[in-house]
Design an enzyme around this catalytic site. Sequence first.
Site, PDB file in Angstrom:
ATOM      1  N   CYS A 257      -0.110   4.774  -6.980  1.00 15.43           N
ATOM      2  CA  CYS A 257      -0.181   3.995  -5.731  1.00 15.43           C
ATOM      3  C   CYS A 257       0.279   2.549  -5.914  1.00 15.43           C
ATOM      4  CB  CYS A 257      -1.589   4.053  -5.146  1.00 15.43           C
ATOM      5  SG  CYS A 257      -2.893   3.242  -6.122  1.00 15.43           S
ATOM      6  N   HIS A 307      -7.350   1.895  -4.329  1.00 17.76           N
ATOM      7  CA  HIS A 307      -6.164   2.558  -3.792  1.00 17.76           C
ATOM      8  C   HIS A 307      -5.428   1.604  -2.860  1.00 17.76           C
ATOM      9  CE1 HIS A 307      -3.448   5.739  -2.708  1.00 17.76           C
ATOM     10  NE2 HIS A 307      -3.708   5.585  -1.423  1.00 17.76           N
ATOM     11  N   HIS A 319       2.488   6.007   0.879  1.00 16.86           N
ATOM     12  CA  HIS A 319       1.697   5.786  -0.343  1.00 16.86           C
ATOM     13  C   HIS A 319       1.865   6.940  -1.319  1.00 16.86           C
ATOM     14  CE1 HIS A 319      -2.221   8.205   0.734  1.00 16.86           C
ATOM     15  NE2 HIS A 319      -1.152   8.796   1.197  1.00 16.86           N
TER      16      HIS A 319
END
Length: 346
Positions: A257, A307, A319
């Site tokens: 990510c 995240h 993402h």
Amino acid sequence: MDERHDRGSRRRLAAVGVIASGLLVLSQGVAFADPSADEVREEIERLEREFSELNETYNQAEEDHEAAEKKLEDVNEDLEAAQADFDELRGSIKVLASTTYTGSDYSSPAYLLGSSGPEEVLAQAADLGYLSASQQSSLDRYSEQREKLESLQSEAEETEKEAQDKLDEAEDAREAGEEKIAEQEELLEELTAEEQTAATAGVNTVSNSSSSSSSSGGGATYDGPATGNAKTALDFAFNQVGKPYIWGGTGPNGYDCSGLTQAAWAQAGVSLPRVSQDQFYAGQRVSWDNLQAGDLLFFYDSSAPTHVGMATGDGRMVHASTSSKPIGVVDLTSYYRDSFVGGVRP
């Protein structure tokens, strides 16, 4: 590692322990129950968060490992130079000790009895004040260099151990994260295709926009409202759609990510830190209602997010999610809204 990283690392490792113990109870419960799609959805969402925590632990451990490896290289270079200097000085000390032994009354066999080498001979002579100023200076330089060499040898050993410990920590996190993915897959296998869609709706709702994309890694075309640097970053991120999630991935074959957001903004000339929790402090903070295309969205932990994705400006996010899914574009569902802890405009 700075204090914030240290605190974050302790929190993450503590979380991993809690997660592991909780999963034992959970897995026993699931094994003897027939969960509904809603129950599975809740577990999928929980596992998604736990995966992100382990991914952040992995990334930070990898960063720390690389730093320790670099430090070890530097220490070994200093150690090699110190060893060469020490060997040269020791040769001089042997000559000086020999001269002292053969030219002084105090160097008789009785005096030297018990001396273990030239260093001991000179040390005893120094204690009795028999060395000249230049001889004493040579002995002092030799002693200082010996202490430096011993200190560097100890530092090298400690740094090598630190590097290995961080590598082990990263591997432990990766293995635990893959277990989360396996557990998700096991849960979904018990459901029908329709139930699987419902169970993963929160975290895996792929947008049905007009953007062209390819699940085989061929990329997608960004057609949202971004301009300038944000569009440059989003164009790059969309071009990675379909590529695999890779643990610690920074491209070009795959990303995690924060690796994706770092690489995307680098295309616009903006340098972002490597890990999510550092990217959280790398720009202007923005709220959910004020998000714009290109802004970074952070999730789960308000002090150390685990995240990150990138807003597209039209209710979606691009993402790298988990190792079970390729890089993709998702709708910002209520799951993401509830998990959102802050946005950053690089």
